[in-house]
Structure formats: structure tokens, C-alpha cells
Design a protein around this motif. Structure first.
Motif, short mmCIF file in Angstrom:
data_model
loop_
_atom_site.label_atom_id
_atom_site.label_comp_id
_atom_site.label_asym_id
_atom_site.label_seq_id
_atom_site.Cartn_x
_atom_site.Cartn_y
_atom_site.Cartn_z
N HIS A 116 0.59 5.61 -0.06
CA HIS A 116 -0.26 6.80 0.01
C HIS A 116 0.62 8.02 -0.26
O HIS A 116 1.46 8.39 0.53
CB HIS A 116 -0.93 6.91 1.37
CG HIS A 116 -1.88 5.78 1.64
ND1 HIS A 116 -3.13 5.70 1.07
CD2 HIS A 116 -1.73 4.65 2.37
CE1 HIS A 116 -3.73 4.60 1.45
NE2 HIS A 116 -2.91 3.93 2.24
N ALA B 286 -4.08 4.31 -8.96
CA ALA B 286 -4.10 5.70 -8.52
C ALA B 286 -5.49 6.29 -8.70
O ALA B 286 -6.31 5.79 -9.47
CB ALA B 286 -3.07 6.52 -9.29
N HIS B 287 -5.73 7.38 -7.98
CA HIS B 287 -7.00 8.10 -8.09
C HIS B 287 -6.71 9.58 -8.34
O HIS B 287 -5.87 10.18 -7.66
CB HIS B 287 -7.84 7.94 -6.82
CG HIS B 287 -8.32 6.54 -6.61
ND1 HIS B 287 -9.49 6.05 -7.15
CD2 HIS B 287 -7.78 5.51 -5.90
CE1 HIS B 287 -9.65 4.79 -6.80
NE2 HIS B 287 -8.63 4.44 -6.04
N ASN C 237 -3.46 10.55 -6.28
CA ASN C 237 -3.12 9.81 -5.08
C ASN C 237 -2.82 8.36 -5.46
O ASN C 237 -3.69 7.66 -6.00
CB ASN C 237 -4.27 9.87 -4.08
CG ASN C 237 -3.90 9.27 -2.74
OD1 ASN C 237 -2.86 9.60 -2.19
ND2 ASN C 237 -4.74 8.39 -2.23
N THR D 200 -2.38 4.62 -4.62
CA THR D 200 -2.96 3.82 -3.55
C THR D 200 -2.39 2.42 -3.44
O THR D 200 -2.44 1.82 -2.37
CB THR D 200 -4.48 3.70 -3.74
OG1 THR D 200 -4.76 3.14 -5.03
CG2 THR D 200 -5.13 5.08 -3.63
N SER D 201 -1.86 1.87 -4.53
CA SER D 201 -1.38 0.49 -4.45
C SER D 201 -0.40 0.19 -5.56
O SER D 201 -0.49 0.76 -6.66
CB SER D 201 -2.58 -0.47 -4.55
OG SER D 201 -2.15 -1.81 -4.50
N GLU E 106 0.83 -1.20 0.00
CA GLU E 106 0.00 0.00 0.00
C GLU E 106 0.87 1.26 0.00
O GLU E 106 1.85 1.35 0.72
CB GLU E 106 -0.91 0.02 1.23
CG GLU E 106 -1.98 -1.06 1.21
CD GLU E 106 -2.97 -0.88 0.09
OE1 GLU E 106 -3.31 0.27 -0.21
OE2 GLU E 106 -3.40 -1.89 -0.49
#
Length: 450
Positions: free
Chosen positions: A4, A110-111, A15, A17-18, A2
Motif C-alpha cells: 500500500h 495499481a489503481h 496506489n 496494491t499488489s 500486499e
């Protein structure tokens, strides 16, 4: 694993995320090493990134899309197993080689905090590095899947050039989409890298003027301008057809890319320092068709089969010439390398200069002002469906920070109406000159019908 992390530029935030390492599921050949062919050593080891944008899928949510992509990736890596390996330098030859040990490919999730329509599609400097493309040099192939607030998705695929060229990557991506759609593979990839030099090697001495031996250090430190603008444009089919009509006057037959190149050359001479009496244009040429003889097809060859055609002309000649006149020069230059004899000579030239890497002198920034054109008319765009719809945009981009030339890459538009998507790396004066005309339109969400 993970992660961040946020990277903010103005209102645009991504962002991460993984990160997941995806390996081929097998059965695979025993771990082995692929020695690069001579033409692979001409690739410069540049990272190559393709990016695709998709509307909000009707049925699937982001997590299910990610899982489906990972599953189909594991399956396609079984067929394209070098893409799941790693690249290391052989201590004896000082040349890179592919170690096929199924180390895996990297998938980054990602976001983004904006809807797709708010993304700046024109100024790629703002959206690529560290946002839509994050590169880990340990992985020759990596993917980033980014979700937007509207539910839209972008996927960026980044390859080490030692894995292959645009034709090879296009085969891989299309095969991946076939796996995702549960269709039989239309391509059985050829990983043999069997383009060998003749014995004894022999070549036209003119190649010494075009290509040069170099090191990774020289490639990384290519002399370049302080500013390189990465831009994306839309070109209407009507503009392309008009340029081709001008280039084909008096019974001449010229391709669309030859006509477009003539236009670019004429614009470029207006955007270079007046101290230059000459300027160059270059074209990346795929040698697969040229090298074929009878049944010896290279259509499924996974590797690099590229050369560079470089033409030099006086600034006055290009300024005063018509599109017809300049297209004639373009056609003549490209024709000199679209034949088997050229590629056999090039393979032999590299053999005589091994070990090490080779590159075009112009790409290394040693040939004066140069604009290199690459045509991706056969590269899959609208065909790249992974099970959640067809893309609204598909093109190439680059995270390269130093480049000795300007660069233009053409792709068919995902709209399917004959229009083009043009990705570019330009010096500021050339970008301004191109954008002062109406042919290359800065890419917008409206062009993509978002």
C-alpha cells in the motif's frame, strides 16, 4: 505480497496494491545460462518500457483481467523462458549473462485516482517514473497493470535490454496476446544467440570512430543536460505524406522515416548552441533482414541485432538545405549500415574489444549535439489484444534519467489511419522548436478519442 503506497503529483495519484511473481508453468529446458552474443553487449543494459492504454472493457472487471493476464503470462513464459530468468555478471568475464532458472517475472497491480481522459499524455515526466512504471532491478521483465476510475486500463512492460531489442520484444508481446486469445503461436522463438565472430575477426577501422568500449558505471553516469523532457506527440498522416513528397522530388525514392528525419534535423539545428558548427543524427538499424541469407531467417531471433548509423553535417548545410537535400544525406548514412558486411564487421569489432560492454560514442554523449531516431513501424500496436479489447495507444517510453543524446521513437497510431505516435526525450530548446511547428502535436485525450 500486499503493498500500500501512494505517489502524488498534483491531482494524479497511483496506489500500488499488489506484487506477484509469475513463473513459467513448464515443461522447461533444464536450468542453464545463456551467454550474450556480441551484439547483445552493444545494448547498454538500458531498461526499455512499452505502454498501452485500453478503454473500459465491456465484460470483465479488473480482478478477472489481472488473473487472466497472469495465467496467459505463465503460459507464454514457457516459450520465452529467458524472460523468466535473471541477469547476473559473470565473475570471470565481467559480462552479463542470462540465468534461465525460472525465477519469474514481476506483475505489479495499481489503481489511479483519475479517469484516463484526465491523464497528461504529453508530459511523460509527470506520469511515468514511480507512477505508471515502477522498476525492480531484480527482475529483467516486469509488468504494471493500472486501473483508472473510468474502468480504463494501462499496461506497462519493462524489459532489460539484454533480453533483446524492439523486434524481440514485439514478438514476445504479440505471442502473449495470441496465448491470451487462445490462438496458435505464429512465432517459434529462437533463443540460440548464435551470431558469432569470424575467425580471425576483422573489421573496418571506421567502426573505431562510431563505437567505444565502456563500463556500466560510465553508462549510469553519462554526461547529460540538467533537464531531459519526456514527451509524447501525435503526427497526422497528411503531415507524414507531405514530408515524403518533398523528399521524393525529382524522382528520388525516400522512405517516410527518412523524410521525417530530414525534417527533424532541420528543426534541430535551430535548437543547438551557436558555438557548434556541426551536429549529428543517428538511427537505430535492425540487422535481421541484412543478416539473412537464403533460408537463414532471423525473423524469430530473440536477442539484439541492432546497430547505429550516425551522420554528421554542418549546421549551415542542414539549415540551408531543403528537405530533399537533407533526406539525401539521411539516406546515404543509413544505407552504409543496412547490409550484411556492416553487421559482420560490427560483431568482429566487439569480439576484438571484449570483455565488457560497448556503446555508440554519440549515445555516451561524446559526439556533440545528436538526435537519435528509432522507427517501430513493425511493432504491434492495435494488434495487442489480451482478450479485453484493442488499445487506444501503444508506444515506447523510458525511465532513463541520464542520456547523452536526444531520442525520437516512431510508432504507428492505434487509430489505423496512417498517423504516428512519437515518443521523445528532448532537451528543452529542441522541444520548444518542435512544438512551435504544427507537425508534432502534443498528445491529448482527444487524439486518442477518449
Amino acid at each position: 505480497m500486499e503493498v500500500h503506497q501512494a505517489d502524488v503529483h498534483g491531482k494524479f495519484e497511483v496506489n500500488f496494491t499488489s506484487k506477484t511473481v509469475i513463473k513459467a508453468i513448464g515443461p522447461l529446458p533444464e536450468p542453464h545460462i545463456i551467454t550474450l552474443s556480441n551484439l547483445d553487449l552493444l545494448s547498454g543494459r538500458f531498461p526499455v518500457t512499452y505502454f498501452y492504454f485500453y478503454h473500459r472493457p465491456v465484460l470483465d472487471d479488473f480482478s478477472s483481467i489481472i488473473e487472466a493476464l497472469k495465467c496467459s503470462l505463465a503460459k507464454i513464459l514457457n516459450h520465452y523462458y529467458p524472460f523468466s530468468g535473471r541477469i547476473a555478471e559473470n565473475p570471470n568475464t565481467n559480462e552479463p549473462e542470462i540465468i534461465c532458472d525460472n525465477s519469474g517475472a514481476l506483475v505489479v497491480e495499481a489503481h489511479a485516482n483519475i479517469p484516463l481522459k484526465d491523464l497528461d499524455f504529453h508530459n511523460l515526466n509527470l506520469s511515468l517514473q514511480g507512477k505508471l512504471v515502477s522498476i525492480n532491478p531484480e527482475f529483467p521483465f516486469q509488468v504494471q497493470v493500472t486501473n483508472y476510475t473510468c474502468g480504463g486500463i494501462s499496461i506497462t512492460f519493462t524489459f532489460d535490454h539484454a533480453l533483446g531489442d524492439a523486434s524481440a520484444f514485439g514478438k514476445f508481446l504479440f505471442s502473449w496476446s495470441e496465448i491470451a486469445l487462445r490462438r496458435p503461436l505464429s512465432c517459434i522463438p529462437d533463443h540460440r544467440r548464435n551470431l558469432h565472430a569470424r575467425c580471425p575477426p576483422t573489421y573496418d577501422p571506421l567502426l573505431d570512430r562510431t563505437f567505444v568500449k565502456c563500463t556500466m558505471e560510465e553508462i549510469v553516469n553519462i554526461p547529460t543536460m540538467n533537464t531531459l523532457l519526456k514527451r509524447l506527440y501525435h503526427v497526422d498522416a497528411s503531415s507524414i505524406n507531405h514530408l515524403q513528397k518533398l523528399a521524393c522530388l525529382n524522382g528520388h525514392k525516400r522512405t517516410k522515416i527518412e523524410a521525417f528525419s530530414a525534417y527533424l534535423w532541420k528543426v534541430m539545428v535551430k535548437a543547438i548552441d551557436e558555438k557548434h558548427e556541426k551536429c549529428n543524427m543517428g538511427w537505430l538499424v535492425d540487422g535481421r533482414m541484412s543478416m539473412c541469407a537464403g533460408q537463414n531467417s532471423l525473423s524469430n531471433y530473440i536477442g539484439n541485432v541492432l546497430s547505429v548509423a550516425v551522420g554528421e553535417a554542418s549546421v549551415v548545410e542542414v539549415k540551408q538545405g531543403s528537405i530533399l537535400d537533407v533526406a539525401k544525406i539521411v539516406h546515404k548514412v543509413i544505407s552504409k549500415v543496412t547490409n550484411k558486411a556492416h553487421f559482420l564487421d560490427l560483431i568482429d569489432w566487439i569480439e576484438c574489444h571484449r570483455p565488457g560492454l560497448m556503446l555508440s560514442r554519440t549515445v555516451l554523449g561524446r559526439g556533440g549535439p545528436t538526435l537519435v531516431v528509432s522507427s517501430g513501424r513493425r511493432f504491434p500496436v492495435s494488434e495487442l489484444d489480451f482478450g479485453f479489447g484493442t488499445p487506444v495507444l501503444g508506444t515506447v517510453c523510458s525511465t532513463i534519467e541520464r542520456l547523452g543524446v536526444g531520442y525520437i521513437n516512431q510508432r504507428q497510431s492505434a487509430r489505423g489511419d496512417g498517423s504516428w505516435t512519437v515518443s521523445a526525450i528532448l532537451w528543452p530548446e529542441l522541444a520548444a522548436a518542435l512544438e512551435s511547428d504544427s507537425i508534432l502535436q502534443p498528445m491529448t485525450a482527444t487524439h486518442l478519442q477518449l
